[in-house]
Motif scaffolding. Structure first.
Motif, mmCIF file in Angstrom:
data_model
loop_
_atom_site.group_PDB
_atom_site.id
_atom_site.type_symbol
_atom_site.label_atom_id
_atom_site.label_comp_id
_atom_site.label_asym_id
_atom_site.label_seq_id
_atom_site.Cartn_x
_atom_site.Cartn_y
_atom_site.Cartn_z
ATOM 1 N N GLY A 1 -1.317 -7.051 14.154
ATOM 2 C CA GLY A 1 -2.150 -6.135 13.405
ATOM 3 C C GLY A 1 -3.090 -6.820 12.425
ATOM 4 O O GLY A 1 -3.534 -6.197 11.456
ATOM 5 N N ARG A 2 -3.412 -8.113 12.649
ATOM 6 C CA ARG A 2 -4.265 -8.875 11.736
ATOM 7 C C ARG A 2 -5.349 -9.595 12.532
ATOM 8 O O ARG A 2 -5.132 -10.011 13.671
ATOM 9 N N HIS A 3 -6.550 -9.730 11.917
ATOM 10 C CA HIS A 3 -7.600 -10.499 12.578
ATOM 11 C C HIS A 3 -7.602 -11.928 12.047
ATOM 12 O O HIS A 3 -6.828 -12.288 11.144
ATOM 13 N N ARG A 4 -8.482 -12.780 12.596
ATOM 14 C CA ARG A 4 -8.460 -14.205 12.290
ATOM 15 C C ARG A 4 -8.713 -14.487 10.805
ATOM 16 O O ARG A 4 -8.141 -15.418 10.234
ATOM 17 N N GLY A 5 -9.539 -13.690 10.174
ATOM 18 C CA GLY A 5 -9.771 -13.903 8.750
ATOM 19 C C GLY A 5 -8.532 -13.669 7.920
ATOM 20 O O GLY A 5 -8.327 -14.317 6.885
ATOM 21 N N GLU A 6 -7.682 -12.753 8.365
ATOM 22 C CA GLU A 6 -6.453 -12.450 7.624
ATOM 23 C C GLU A 6 -5.385 -13.498 7.887
ATOM 24 O O GLU A 6 -4.642 -13.889 6.967
ATOM 25 N N THR A 7 -5.284 -13.966 9.141
ATOM 26 C CA THR A 7 -4.301 -15.024 9.400
ATOM 27 C C THR A 7 -4.700 -16.311 8.697
ATOM 28 O O THR A 7 -3.840 -17.092 8.266
ATOM 29 N N LEU A 8 -6.006 -16.553 8.564
ATOM 30 C CA LEU A 8 -6.477 -17.756 7.885
ATOM 31 C C LEU A 8 -6.150 -17.719 6.400
ATOM 32 O O LEU A 8 -5.781 -18.742 5.805
ATOM 33 N N THR A 9 -6.244 -16.550 5.784
ATOM 34 C CA THR A 9 -6.039 -16.440 4.334
ATOM 35 C C THR A 9 -4.650 -15.961 3.960
ATOM 36 O O THR A 9 -4.347 -15.820 2.769
ATOM 37 N N GLY A 10 -3.816 -15.701 4.957
ATOM 38 C CA GLY A 10 -2.468 -15.240 4.644
ATOM 39 C C GLY A 10 -2.442 -13.856 4.036
ATOM 40 O O GLY A 10 -1.626 -13.576 3.146
ATOM 41 N N THR A 11 -3.312 -12.984 4.485
ATOM 42 C CA THR A 11 -3.386 -11.626 3.962
ATOM 43 C C THR A 11 -3.143 -10.630 5.088
ATOM 44 O O THR A 11 -3.123 -10.986 6.272
ATOM 45 N N GLY A 12 -2.961 -9.381 4.709
ATOM 46 C CA GLY A 12 -2.781 -8.322 5.683
ATOM 47 C C GLY A 12 -3.077 -6.978 5.041
ATOM 48 O O GLY A 12 -3.080 -6.832 3.816
ATOM 49 N N VAL A 13 -3.351 -6.004 5.892
ATOM 50 C CA VAL A 13 -3.608 -4.643 5.426
ATOM 51 C C VAL A 13 -2.320 -3.846 5.619
ATOM 52 O O VAL A 13 -1.820 -3.723 6.745
ATOM 53 N N VAL A 14 -1.795 -3.291 4.531
ATOM 54 C CA VAL A 14 -0.484 -2.659 4.565
ATOM 55 C C VAL A 14 -0.577 -1.253 3.985
ATOM 56 O O VAL A 14 -1.578 -0.869 3.362
ATOM 57 N N VAL A 15 0.489 -0.500 4.204
ATOM 58 C CA VAL A 15 0.663 0.805 3.582
ATOM 59 C C VAL A 15 1.997 0.807 2.858
ATOM 60 O O VAL A 15 2.902 0.033 3.191
ATOM 61 N N ARG A 16 2.097 1.663 1.883
ATOM 62 C CA ARG A 16 3.355 1.808 1.141
ATOM 63 C C ARG A 16 3.915 3.186 1.468
ATOM 64 O O ARG A 16 3.488 4.183 0.866
ATOM 65 N N PRO A 17 4.837 3.262 2.421
ATOM 66 C CA PRO A 17 5.402 4.580 2.769
ATOM 67 C C PRO A 17 6.041 5.216 1.538
ATOM 68 O O PRO A 17 6.731 4.561 0.750
ATOM 69 N N GLU A 18 5.780 6.492 1.381
ATOM 70 C CA GLU A 18 6.350 7.211 0.241
ATOM 71 C C GLU A 18 7.838 7.424 0.476
ATOM 72 O O GLU A 18 8.266 7.802 1.575
#
Length: 569
Positions: free
Chosen positions: A546-563
Motif C-alpha cells: 500500500g505504499r509507493h516508491r517515495g514512501e518506501t524511500l522515506t520510511g513513511t506511509g498513509v495510515v488511518v486510526r480506526p475509532e
C-alpha cells in the motif's frame, strides 16, 4: 458525534467555503474587445476597431492554386482597463482561424471590431454573391480569443449578382455594399448603396457629392463613426462623407442621397492618382489613408488639406501577396507579407518554387508601424497567441521531463529500501479508495488555486482554448507547484493535507513504537514523486504494502486510526 467527526465536519465546511469563495471571486480578465466599444466612449481609448483581419494564401499543392486562410489580429497590448492592467496581444501576434481555410479568394472583405465579413463571386450554377461572417469573442482565458461560430461561418443573405461591386465596408450597425449599376448615360453612372438590416438587404440610390470634377473612383471605407463614401477625382483630390443618410445629407431632384462631405488631397499629382487607382482606402480618426503598390513597394499616404503625407514605404515580395490591415484604434497599420518559399525555405521536392510546387505554408512577415509617424513597432515572423512563446513551452516541457527522469532514476535505484514498515498498535494502512479520494480533493483545490492565479474561473477547465494554448501549460505548471508546495508543508508539519483531513487519513513515519509526522524533507521527497511522477505514485494502489516508491524511500506511509468500539457519538 465524536470529537474526531466534529473536527472532520469543521474541516469540510472550511474547504467548501474556501472553494465557493474562490469561485465567486474568480474574475474574468477581459480582453480589450470586452470593454465598452461604443465610439467616443473613451473606455478603451478608441479601441472599437483595434481588431484586424486578413485573408492570406495558406498552401499550394502541385500546380493547384493556393488555398486561402483567414487570419485574425487581436487587439494589441495598449489599453489599461478598470483593473489597472494592460491587456491585449503582444505586437506581431496573428491568430489563424482553425477551420477557416477557403478554396477560393473572396472578392471583398469588411470588418468592424471583432466581426469579419467576406463576399465571394456569384456561383456558377446561378444565384447571388455569397456573404459569410465570423466573429472573434473573448475566450475567458486571459487575453485569448475564440471564434463564433466555432466550426464554420455564418451564412448571411446573398448580395444580388447584378451590377459591379465597387465598395464593401462595415460598422457597428452592420454591413454596407456599394454597386455601380448599368446606366443609359455613361456620363451619369448610377450608384446603389445596399445595407444589411436583419435578414435582408435594403437599397438606396446614392450620388457622389458634386465638389469634385472628373470622378474616377467611388468606394466605401469603414470607420467607428459609420461607413464613409469616398470619391476620388483625376487630380488626386478625395471627398469623404458618411454614406448612410444623416441630417447633413441632402437629396437631388431624382431622390438620390447626396452625402455631406469634405475635400482632402490624397495624391500629389494626376499621375500618382492614376498609378494608385486601385489603392486600399481606409480611415483612422478624421484622416483618410491610401495604401498602394508602386514598383514593388507598398506606399502608405495620409490625406491632407492641401497636400498628402507619405507615412511609410515597404519593399514587397515581387511574387507574393501583401495584405495591409489598418488598426485605427491603435493608431497603426499591420502589413502581412506572404511569399512562396524558395527551394531552401521549405519547398519540398526538386521543382523550383516558381513552378507552383510549394507544398508547405508560405513564410509570413509581419510589420507594424504607426499611421502618423511611421515608427516601427514590430518587424518579424508572426507571433502565436498565448502568454509564452512555443520555444518557452518546449523549454518548460523539457525541464519537467528532465526532472521527472532524474526522480525516476533515483526512485528506481532505491527500490527495496525502507520496505519494512511495521505499524504501531491502533494504526492501519489506508485503503486505496480513501487515498484516491484524498488525492482528487487535493488536486482539485490545487487546480482552483492555479486557475485563480492566472485569472481564470473554475469553469475554464472545460474550455478547449485553455489546453490548446500556452496558458494551459502555465496552469499545469502552477497546479504541480501548488500541489507539491502545499503537500510538503501540510504533511511535513501536520501529517495531513486537506484531502487527507476530509478522508480521515494521515502520513506518518514510525519511531520505535510511535507514529510521528514525517518532517519536511521526507514530505518533500514523497510529494516530488507524487506530483512529478503520477504513475509511480499510483503504484501505491497496486503494491501489496500500500505504499509507493517515495514512501518506501522515506520510511513513511498513509495510515488511518480506526475509532475504538463504543466511542460515544
Amino acid at each position: 458525534m465524536s470529537a474526531r467527526q466534529a473536527r472532520r465536519l469543521l474541516v469540510l465546511a472550511w474547504a467548501v467555503m474556501l472553494t465557493l469563495a474562490g469561485i465567486a471571486r474568480a474574475q474574468f480578465i477581459p480582453g480589450v474587445g470586452d470593454a465598452d466599444e461604443t465610439p467616443g466612449s473613451g473606455t478603451t481609448s478608441g479601441l472599437f476597431d483595434s481588431h484586424g483581419w486578413a485573408v492570406l494564401p495558406h498552401t499550394v499543392t502541385g500546380d493547384a492554386p493556393p488555398a486561402w486562410r483567414v487570419v485574425h489580429l487581436p487587439p494589441r497590448r495598449l489599453a489599461r482597463l478598470t483593473d489597472g492592467k494592460a491587456h491585449g496581444a503582444p505586437d506581431g501576434t496573428t491568430r489563424p482561424l482553425r477551420f477557416a481555410t477557403l478554396p477560393r479568394e473572396p472578392i471583398a472583405l469588411a470588418a468592424s471590431g471583432g466581426r469579419l465579413a467576406l463576399v465571394f463571386p456569384p456561383r456558377e450554377e446561378g444565384g447571388g454573391r455569397p456573404v459569410i461572417t465570423v466573429s472573434a469573442r473573448p475566450s475567458g482565458v486571459a487575453d485569448l480569443w475564440r471564434d463564433e461560430p466555432s466550426q464554420g461561418f455564418l451564412l448571411e443573405p446573398e448580395l444580388p449578382p447584378e451590377g459591379e461591386l465597387i465598395g464593401f465596408a462595415a460598422d457597428q450597425r452592420g454591413l454596407a455594399a456599394l454597386f455601380r449599376e448599368p446606366s443609359d448615360d455613361p456620363d451619369e453612372p448610377r450608384y446603389t448603396l445596399r445595407t444589411l438590416h436583419g435578414a435582408r438587404w435594403t437599397s438606396e440610390e446614392i450620388r457622389p457629392p458634386p465638389m469634385l470634377a472628373e470622378i474616377v473612383r467611388v468606394t466605401l471605407a469603414g470607420s467607428p463613426s459609420g461607413v464613409m463614401l469616398v470619391t476620388l477625382d483625376a487630380e488626386g483630390w478625395a471627398a469623404l462623407g458618411e454614406a448612410a443618410p444623416t441630417a447633413a445629407a441632402s437629396s437631388d431632384p431624382d431622390g438620390r442621397i447626396v452625402p455631406a462631405a469634405r475635400r482632402v488631397r490624397l495624391f500629389e499629382s494626376p499621375a500618382e492618382a492614376r498609378r494608385a487607382s486601385n489603392a486600399r482606402l481606409f480611415t483612422a480618426g478624421d484622416d483618410l489613408f491610401a495604401a498602394s503598390a508602386e514598383r514593388g513597394r507598398v506606399v502608405v499616404v495620409r490625406a491632407g488639406e492641401e497636400s498628402p503625407v507619405t507615412v511609410w514605404t515597404f519593399d514587397a515580395p515581387a511574387d507574393g501577396v501583401v495584405s495591409l490591415i489598418p488598426s485605427p484604434g491603435t493608431g497603426r497599420a499591420v502589413l502581412i507579407a506572404a511569399s512562396p518559399p524558395t527551394s531552401g525555405e521549405g519547398a519540398s521536392g526538386s521543382e523550383p518554387a516558381e513552378t507552383g510546387s510549394v507544398r508547405r505554408g508560405w513564410p509570413i512577415r509581419v510589420v507594424e508601424r504607426s499611421l502618423w509617424t511611421g515608427q516601427v513597432f514590430y518587424d518579424g515572423p508572426p507571433v502565436g497567441p498565448g502568454l509564452i512563446s512555443p520555444h518557452d513551452v518546449r523549454l518548460l516541457l523539457a525541464g519537467l521531463l528532465g526532472l521527472a527522469a532524474v526522480v525516476l532514476v533515483f526512485v528506481l535505484r532505491t527500490e527495496g529500501k525502507g520496505a519494512e514498515f511495521s505499524l504501531p498498535e491502533g494504526l492501519a494502512m489506508a485503503e486505496p479508495g480513501r487515498r484516491l479520494i484524498a488525492s482528487l480533493i487535493d488536486t482539485l483545490l490545487a487546480l482552483i488555486i492555479a486557475l485563480r492565479f492566472w485569472g481564470l474561473s473554475p469553469g475554464s477547465i472545460f474550455e478547449p482554448d485553455v489546453w490548446s494554448s500556452a496558458v494551459g501549460v502555465w496552469v499545469v505548471m502552477t497546479l504541480l507547484g501548488v500541489g507539491l508546495g502545499v503537500g510538503t508543508l501540510m504533511e511535513g508539519l501536520l501529517g495531513r493535507t486537506v484531502g487527507k483531513m476530509l478522508t480521515g487519513c494521515e502520513v506518518v513515519r514510525v519511531e520505535g513504537d510511535e507514529a510521528v509526522t514525517p518532517g519536511l524533507w521526507r514530505a518533500l521527497v514523497r510529494n516530488v514523486v507524487k506530483w512529478t511522477l503520477p504513475p509511480v505514485g499510483m503504484l501505491a494502489f497496486l503494491d501489496p504494502s500500500g505504499r509507493h516508491r517515495g514512501e518506501t524511500l522515506t520510511g513513511t506511509g498513509v495510515v488511518v486510526r480506526p475509532e475504538p468500539d463504543g466511542e460515544p457519538e
